[in-house]
Design a protein around this motif. Structure first.
Motif, PDB file in Angstrom:
ATOM      1  N   PRO A  32      48.410  39.261  28.713  1.00  0.00           N
ATOM      2  CA  PRO A  32      48.700  39.775  30.056  1.00  0.00           C
ATOM      3  C   PRO A  32      47.284  39.457  30.862  1.00  0.00           C
ATOM      4  CG  PRO A  32      49.264  41.540  28.690  1.00  0.00           C
ATOM      5  CD  PRO A  32      48.979  40.541  27.706  1.00  0.00           C
ATOM      6  N   GLU A  33      46.110  39.687  30.103  1.00  0.00           N
ATOM      7  CA  GLU A  33      44.782  39.269  30.995  1.00  0.00           C
ATOM      8  C   GLU A  33      44.794  37.726  31.186  1.00  0.00           C
ATOM      9  OE1 GLU A  33      45.556  40.894  27.994  1.00  0.00           O
ATOM     10  OE2 GLU A  33      44.017  42.405  27.571  1.00  0.00           O
ATOM     11  N   VAL A  36      46.574  36.874  35.115  1.00  0.00           N
ATOM     12  CA  VAL A  36      46.186  37.478  36.359  1.00  0.00           C
ATOM     13  C   VAL A  36      44.902  36.588  37.199  1.00  0.00           C
ATOM     14  CG1 VAL A  36      44.438  39.089  35.428  1.00  0.00           C
ATOM     15  CG2 VAL A  36      45.758  39.782  37.445  1.00  0.00           C
ATOM     16  N   TYR A  78      55.274  40.062  50.749  1.00  0.00           N
ATOM     17  CA  TYR A  78      53.558  39.857  51.227  1.00  0.00           C
ATOM     18  C   TYR A  78      52.635  39.447  50.140  1.00  0.00           C
ATOM     19  CZ  TYR A  78      49.065  41.008  53.072  1.00  0.00           C
ATOM     20  OH  TYR A  78      47.651  40.727  53.629  1.00  0.00           O
ATOM     21  N   LEU A  79      53.041  39.823  49.028  1.00  0.00           N
ATOM     22  CA  LEU A  79      52.302  39.546  47.616  1.00  0.00           C
ATOM     23  C   LEU A  79      52.737  38.288  47.349  1.00  0.00           C
ATOM     24  CD1 LEU A  79      52.434  42.588  45.353  1.00  0.00           C
ATOM     25  CD2 LEU A  79      50.727  42.110  47.073  1.00  0.00           C
ATOM     26  N   SER A  97      43.964  36.445  42.617  1.00  0.00           N
ATOM     27  CA  SER A  97      43.391  37.133  41.607  1.00  0.00           C
ATOM     28  C   SER A  97      43.091  38.675  41.662  1.00  0.00           C
ATOM     29  CB  SER A  97      42.206  36.502  40.961  1.00  0.00           C
ATOM     30  OG  SER A  97      41.136  36.687  41.623  1.00  0.00           O
ATOM     31  N   THR A  98      43.238  38.971  42.887  1.00  0.00           N
ATOM     32  CA  THR A  98      42.979  40.498  43.299  1.00  0.00           C
ATOM     33  C   THR A  98      44.117  41.302  42.862  1.00  0.00           C
ATOM     34  OG1 THR A  98      44.011  40.336  45.470  1.00  0.00           O
ATOM     35  CG2 THR A  98      41.568  39.881  45.075  1.00  0.00           C
ATOM     36  N   LEU A  99      45.290  40.453  42.498  1.00  0.00           N
ATOM     37  CA  LEU A  99      46.488  41.244  42.302  1.00  0.00           C
ATOM     38  C   LEU A  99      46.780  41.485  40.850  1.00  0.00           C
ATOM     39  CD1 LEU A  99      48.884  38.846  44.560  1.00  0.00           C
ATOM     40  CD2 LEU A  99      47.928  40.987  45.285  1.00  0.00           C
ATOM     41  N   THR A 100      46.069  42.625  40.331  1.00  0.00           N
ATOM     42  CA  THR A 100      46.062  42.991  39.181  1.00  0.00           C
ATOM     43  C   THR A 100      47.570  43.777  38.879  1.00  0.00           C
ATOM     44  OG1 THR A 100      45.199  45.014  39.216  1.00  0.00           O
ATOM     45  CG2 THR A 100      43.597  43.237  38.789  1.00  0.00           C
ATOM     46  N   ARG A 101      47.963  44.319  40.106  1.00  0.00           N
ATOM     47  CA  ARG A 101      49.213  45.160  40.156  1.00  0.00           C
ATOM     48  C   ARG A 101      50.047  44.261  41.056  1.00  0.00           C
ATOM     49  NH1 ARG A 101      48.330  50.515  38.428  1.00  0.00           N
ATOM     50  NH2 ARG A 101      46.306  50.280  37.496  1.00  0.00           N
TER      51      ARG A 101
ATOM     52  N   LEU B  30      43.888  52.211  32.906  1.00  0.00           N
ATOM     53  CA  LEU B  30      44.205  50.954  33.463  1.00  0.00           C
ATOM     54  C   LEU B  30      45.103  49.941  32.562  1.00  0.00           C
ATOM     55  CD1 LEU B  30      40.476  50.213  33.827  1.00  0.00           C
ATOM     56  CD2 LEU B  30      41.848  50.892  35.472  1.00  0.00           C
ATOM     57  N   GLU B  33      45.715  43.965  32.803  1.00  0.00           N
ATOM     58  CA  GLU B  33      45.469  43.227  33.809  1.00  0.00           C
ATOM     59  C   GLU B  33      44.373  43.503  34.895  1.00  0.00           C
ATOM     60  OE1 GLU B  33      48.374  44.406  32.824  1.00  0.00           O
ATOM     61  OE2 GLU B  33      49.981  42.946  33.245  1.00  0.00           O
ATOM     62  N   ASP B  34      44.014  44.876  34.876  1.00  0.00           N
ATOM     63  CA  ASP B  34      43.027  45.409  35.737  1.00  0.00           C
ATOM     64  C   ASP B  34      41.742  45.106  35.194  1.00  0.00           C
ATOM     65  OD1 ASP B  34      44.993  46.689  37.515  1.00  0.00           O
ATOM     66  OD2 ASP B  34      45.020  48.661  36.120  1.00  0.00           O
ATOM     67  N   THR B  35      41.586  44.833  33.738  1.00  0.00           N
ATOM     68  CA  THR B  35      40.307  44.951  33.188  1.00  0.00           C
ATOM     69  C   THR B  35      39.683  43.527  33.187  1.00  0.00           C
ATOM     70  OG1 THR B  35      41.106  44.358  30.792  1.00  0.00           O
ATOM     71  CG2 THR B  35      41.211  46.687  31.770  1.00  0.00           C
ATOM     72  N   VAL B  36      40.267  42.515  33.710  1.00  0.00           N
ATOM     73  CA  VAL B  36      39.830  41.171  33.698  1.00  0.00           C
ATOM     74  C   VAL B  36      39.284  40.491  34.969  1.00  0.00           C
ATOM     75  CG1 VAL B  36      42.129  40.192  33.796  1.00  0.00           C
ATOM     76  CG2 VAL B  36      40.266  39.047  32.373  1.00  0.00           C
ATOM     77  N   VAL B  37      39.558  41.107  36.249  1.00  0.00           N
ATOM     78  CA  VAL B  37      39.231  40.621  37.470  1.00  0.00           C
ATOM     79  C   VAL B  37      37.733  41.028  37.891  1.00  0.00           C
ATOM     80  CG1 VAL B  37      41.566  40.231  38.039  1.00  0.00           C
ATOM     81  CG2 VAL B  37      40.295  42.317  38.791  1.00  0.00           C
ATOM     82  N   PRO B  39      36.574  41.018  41.663  1.00  0.00           N
ATOM     83  CA  PRO B  39      36.990  40.567  43.167  1.00  0.00           C
ATOM     84  C   PRO B  39      35.650  40.091  43.981  1.00  0.00           C
ATOM     85  CG  PRO B  39      37.409  42.831  42.583  1.00  0.00           C
ATOM     86  CD  PRO B  39      37.174  42.113  41.244  1.00  0.00           C
ATOM     87  N   ILE B 158      38.333  47.414  42.710  1.00  0.00           N
ATOM     88  CA  ILE B 158      39.324  46.369  42.095  1.00  0.00           C
ATOM     89  C   ILE B 158      40.691  47.024  42.769  1.00  0.00           C
ATOM     90  CG2 ILE B 158      40.738  45.775  40.015  1.00  0.00           C
ATOM     91  CD1 ILE B 158      38.008  45.734  38.579  1.00  0.00           C
ATOM     92  N   LEU B 159      40.921  48.184  42.373  1.00  0.00           N
ATOM     93  CA  LEU B 159      42.386  48.762  43.049  1.00  0.00           C
ATOM     94  C   LEU B 159      42.333  48.544  44.651  1.00  0.00           C
ATOM     95  CD1 LEU B 159      42.794  51.732  40.634  1.00  0.00           C
ATOM     96  CD2 LEU B 159      43.564  49.266  40.486  1.00  0.00           C
ATOM     97  N   THR B 161      41.453  46.526  46.696  1.00  0.00           N
ATOM     98  CA  THR B 161      41.578  45.006  47.150  1.00  0.00           C
ATOM     99  C   THR B 161      43.165  44.754  46.995  1.00  0.00           C
ATOM    100  OG1 THR B 161      41.274  43.850  44.999  1.00  0.00           O
ATOM    101  CG2 THR B 161      39.500  44.165  46.465  1.00  0.00           C
ATOM    102  N   ASN B 162      43.886  45.331  46.300  1.00  0.00           N
ATOM    103  CA  ASN B 162      45.290  45.140  45.911  1.00  0.00           C
ATOM    104  C   ASN B 162      46.205  45.923  47.260  1.00  0.00           C
ATOM    105  OD1 ASN B 162      48.076  45.436  45.116  1.00  0.00           O
ATOM    106  ND2 ASN B 162      47.215  45.121  43.042  1.00  0.00           N
ATOM    107  N   PRO B 163      46.979  45.038  47.989  1.00  0.00           N
ATOM    108  CA  PRO B 163      47.531  45.512  49.026  1.00  0.00           C
ATOM    109  C   PRO B 163      48.753  46.692  48.699  1.00  0.00           C
ATOM    110  CG  PRO B 163      47.819  43.255  49.141  1.00  0.00           C
ATOM    111  CD  PRO B 163      47.071  43.670  47.822  1.00  0.00           C
ATOM    112  N   PRO B 166      46.936  50.888  44.639  1.00  0.00           N
ATOM    113  CA  PRO B 166      47.749  51.584  43.406  1.00  0.00           C
ATOM    114  C   PRO B 166      46.903  52.936  43.192  1.00  0.00           C
ATOM    115  CG  PRO B 166      47.000  49.328  42.718  1.00  0.00           C
ATOM    116  CD  PRO B 166      46.335  49.599  44.360  1.00  0.00           C
TER     117      PRO B 166
END
Lengths: 423, 423, 423, 423
Positions: A32-33, A36, A78-79, A97-101, B30, B33-37, B39, B158-159, B161-163, B166
């Motif tokens: 998963p890492e 992203v 949008y995403l 790459s900001t889209l972790t979710r 987390l 995917e959240d743990t690798v970026v 921003p 990080i969160l 920056t996500n539209p 989250p």
């Protein structure tokens, strides 16, 4: 895009499922890492590719054609819109790459959701409507195949930036040794050639507008340039001798500190290259790839030759029957050496895209489709160079003689190589 | 760092496990995917924090002190060294998001591996050696706590920056309403104050060098500046009136298009802010935070006041007893309003770090420790401003009156706020 | 700024003419072409300096005080305002080289025009008004002197970027040889020192707010660091040994490829430096200059010493009588070696500005003047370091013990050098 | 370059003097200060142009052919070489404004010196040698003419960046009013056209390689697009409607904040434009110019038309006799409106260069000359677009039907305009 005569529903569905599942096949070895990040702006996160190609079907097929269809998620437009101004605002390309979710598992659910509704759509649609949907569905599949190739090249780039040099997939043992095939210049007779797509199956709009081009006699090399030949260019000081280079090419390699193709690493006096199967020793008979147009052109100048134009390439391909090539289906994910048993032109298809000295411009009479689909190709027709023939990352069913790929002259992360021409 | 009187082993181990497990507690909500970026360059990927704080113990405790210790992975030193030139080469700070591998589960295994060997070390070490290890082990724990605070602020960024905005963790229902506490200037008598750490427990080297500072009489505000007060500054045109601003502060907010604190969003005429519990309506009584030094200074000028120096802050804190504060243990992860029942100075600790008008410079007689540990603090003593008191993301056991935090004047992603002073 | 007791008009006028004509003296050797370029943003075109210092008198003296004064040109305010937001819009700092017009001769006419009206003003003004004008006129003259120093350093930089290495002015033959003066650490007794300007003559607002500072005992080097000593640092690998450097200092010299002071050139194994008199062989006994704060600090660390704070510098200067120094009036425009006949502290004034390890912050109780004059100093009080003592490009009448010069830590084009301290 | 039949010496000399003196005529209204700046990297300082075109003769004519010729100055080769790697190192292009020395008068002396030696050379050279020199001398003159056009456009840009909007030269009163000429599409019959230079007089190497191109029938507009027509595009929201734009064109105008052609200024509701004669009201019948390729293409799309290819342009020009045009000799330095008395195609030559939708690529069989001259054109043949026909800043004797000018798609400071085509 070209009009498509609708086949029956079950054939379509089979093709749809086949192509869509290939995307998942490509992503299966990833963590998963891995899905992203965006280590350079040209690269998109694999998760984004998976969602974007799904968004394409949702936006252009399900929303307009499936009654009462409800979006999987109100923000995904949008995403995951790439560059369609007609469809609305979107995450900027360099911000992907900001889209972790959503997490990867949600993207898989998104794919599943859209797939199920495509099945439903094809079952309930009347024939007349079906004929209307078909070309867009086909465009979506072709689009997905384009992103499959990008997935492979983006994954390669992502893994290559990691000091651990991770292996994407271990290659089955290959005991055969490659052979040297001597270069040979083949004559192509000049005259008026019909250029552009003439059939009734699918093609992109940039191939349309069959038109005649008058060519002079020329010669084309039987195969693409090898790693060994390219190494000679390097050892001859090719990267520093300004006489071989376009001015902006020289600035590019100097400013970027480029002294070899992308992914090449010298270790203990031997050249290796990073592949999706790990670091491997360079096969001197295999085609050189991961080079910019600048390097392709400098090599050609050094060799006292030149690149083909895209018209010459297409003319040459008409003169010689298409041979099967090394496509993504081989699962090799690297170009392979020429075949000593083939006489005449080979390696036209698959292996490496061939840089041509043709700007990616509209053919005479080119017109953009109305609406968002019109943004697919036309707005990129400047300052990019045409490549022909497909690569080892291209699906076999995706390529055509008339297929026009295009990239900026400095792009190196695709499987791009060199075929020489001579006056 | 300050010398530490070694407690017994089981106490140490308990403390070690408690602090180390807090890191995992923070990362538990987390996605991989959240743990690798990354921003922005100031933010490190959470996976990196988890590995880096572990690398610290492996490098400075296990490698030198545990006989026959084998590295978990030979490349992790290169991957997870932050900025220690003494230890060798490393991944550049702005390249941390390229590390999709090792995957998160390997980092958890790395943490487990190091934890087990720390247990082993503490069991086998003779007392004499233990006394040598203890200060470094303690430094490693303090270091881990610093990264816990960074983890929280980096996750928030990080969160944000996500539209999809989250939610990190849903907050327990809070039915109490905040109160308005009137601002009040409290007198602090000038004179000679002893500045710097005087005890025999742990402190960082930047707090050492107790020295006397001569202060004039001054006044300090009883509480920090609230969102409501800051909103008045905004509504009074504070962001565009050059008279309030340092020259480079004005350039900064203009070039960055800054018109409100980080995370503030105006929606339907109401101000909200992004929190780790989702988007919330602004509490006008809560302390303003996520502002740069420039904004803190401009606010103070607008209000006809000024910021404290770090010496004034420390002097004021000596004059008033430390009150308990809103630390990370409250799990609120946002600063809370002042308490109307407290007379005198409050909110000194926890809630928001308080920008001071003091450059982060060495105290008189400051010396760097020999070797890599000497790179911990000293080499950053220029062009940064001191902050005091800790925040709602700081562990309670981590803060001290003499604690000197420091950031560049433009940094906004920490829980940084304002306390006013008056001549 | 400090209040000034008004001298009589003819004294004022004499001083006005003397200072103003010095600017023209400095620019006399220039070609018109030299006066218009801006090879880096810190440097202003000489023509701009000449016009801007004139604009200062026109804007702050003539416009408010001379009845019926007509502007020389309606656009000059826009062209030659430096950074006064209160006065209105202006050409951006990095765009000053776009001002090829007005030509130099018009700027001379502008200077003449303003000079004539200043004479007129002083003749017609009543005593009461005169007292009001006087401090601003004096500020204008001090301002002009600051720009004279900048003119010299900017001209040096402009000429240095030219491959022809043009000579600004040929130096009279100098047959005397410099001497080596041994370094010696002098003791300064700690205690409470009064810092800041106490007199009734002119000073800048940043010197005001006399306040007491408590210092510990320390030692100060009798002279500034020499080229020869700095060369030893270089030869000892000083520029590449991270242990001596602040983190951002190391990044700065690495990113800029800095390996020696600005203007140093190695030729045939000998070190030379570009001067306003042409390329000269380095005098190993002369003070090193044209270095950044980072280099000064790294040198001090290498030498096992440290820089002074600005308070220590001022305290030391109080303990020793001011000696005359090498100021701009010597016309040497390079620092000269220490004098072996002087015992104790020397080279405090003139020669090179001495970097201190003090941030340029407001003194306690600092307040900005109302209006545009308030923008003179206060808004720059962040992220700059204080320098003390003046240089060989400073007018002698301009310097004071309490004078606070300030530059960002990376600035090298001023005559900035090093004096060491010891605990 | 094409071979030239040598005329007699006195004819050559007359031509040499005429062209060389034209450069001085262009620079005569400038202040020395105007001649040294470089407000954007595309613009070279006028002083540099004057010296560089002289260096060309010194380097390629005098040095190789005049026995015992001594260089005017040993460093001028380094200073005034533009981009010839074969000749050696040089000042970087973006550093040309650092060259305040040599002063303008020295450059005039340099020109004089070289002119005198050219005279000497032509007098002493034997006929055989003369035949060898002649093509290079002619290339030098053509090169000087190219720099004359650049001088005019660079001077215009330099003066335009000055808030004073200085007047280069006052225009003689012009009482005639321009007329509206209706747009008309003229038919050009398709077929095989011979493209490229066929004569025996001078041409550049990029025009060589006569080759046949097969064209379909098309239509060409009788005149170029007017300011009035372009204004309609603007008023119709043309700059913000993405449908008209190439993707990189839209990014370009958005990132640059472009909303009108370069030099257009709206004042009190009326559109004006900066000219070399000062700010003037826009003539709605005059050709629009100072636009990028992107704007030309967007306008064509908005108008439902397209741009010509360079082959269509050359074919159209063959079909219609060349008319005299508005060249630099008119001294108007702005394009003028179409002539209502001319039937058929007009404004082909002079007025504005016409952007074509053809990439600047080599013609079939293109070969670079050996040595430095080979760097003249060939190394720029990528990512630039061809323009045809010359402008009001082009010398009349310089232009040809086959002349290929080329600029990057974003360049706006040349007199570039639009002619429309239709399928």
């Amino acid at each position: 895009m070209s009009i498509l005569i609708a086949p029956n529903t079950s054939t379509i569905l089979k093709r749809y499922n086949l192509i869509r599942s290939q995307t998942e096949y490509i992503c299966e070895p990833l963590e998963p890492e891995d899905t992203v990040v965006q280590p350079m702006v040209d690269v998109s996160p694999p998760k984004w590719h998976m969602a974007h190609s799904t968004w394409f079907f949702e936006t252009f097929v399900l929303q307009p054609f499936l009654p009462n269809y409800k979006l999987f998620h109100s923000s995904y437009g949008y995403l995951f819109n790439s560059y369609y101004n007609s469809v609305g605002n979107r995450v900027q390309r360099n911000q992907r790459s900001t889209l972790t979710r959503p997490p990867l598992r949600d993207v898989y659910a998104y794919r599943q959701h859209v797939n199920e509704h495509i099945v439903e759509l094809l079952q309930i649609l009347e024939e007349e409507k079906l004929a209307e949907v078909m070309p867009i569905l086909e465009l979506g599949l072709q689009h997905e195949q384009q992103h499959q190739e990008l997935l492979i090249t983006d994954i390669k780039y992502i893994l290559s930036t990691n000091p651990l040099l991770p292996i994407y997939k271990t290659l089955k043992e290959n005991t055969s040794k490659s052979c040297y095939v001597a270069p040979e210049l083949l004559n192509i007779t000049g005259g008026v050639y019909k250029i552009g797509f003439k059939g009734d199956s699918f093609c992109f709009d940039n191939e349309l507008g069959v038109h005649e081009v008058l060519l002079e006699d020329f010669q084309v090399m039987n195969r693409t340039v090898t790693n060994g030949e390219y190494l000679q260019f390097m050892q001859d000081g090719g990267y520093t001798d300004f006489r071989h280079w376009l001015d902006e090419g020289l600035s590019f390699v100097q400013a970027s500190g480029i002294k070899a193709p992308l992914y090449w690493i010298e270790q203990d006096g031997d050249w290796h290259h990073f592949t999706l199967h790990g670091l491997e020793k360079l096969d001197l008979n295999a085609p050189v790839c991961h080079i910019s147009f600048y390097e392709a052109d400098a090599y050609a100048n050094w060799a006292g030759k030149r690149l083909l134009t895209e018209f010459e390439w297409e003319a040459a391909s008409q003169a010689y029957p298409p041979a099967s090539g090394n496509f993504v289906e081989s699962d090799l994910l690297e170009p392979t050496a020429a075949d000593p048993n083939i006489k005449g032109l080979q390696q036209l298809y698959g292996n490496v895209w061939e840089w041509t000295y043709s700007a990616y411009h509209p053919y005479p009479g080119f017109t953009k489709a109305p609406g968002a689909i019109g943004e697919y190709n036309g707005k990129f027709m400047l300052n990019q160079m045409v490549l022909r023939g497909g690569s080892c990352a291209t699906p076999e069913s995706h390529i055509r003689t008339t297929y026009r790929n295009f990239f900026h002259a400095d792009k190196r992360w695709q499987y791009n190589g060199i075929r020489l021409a001579n006056k």
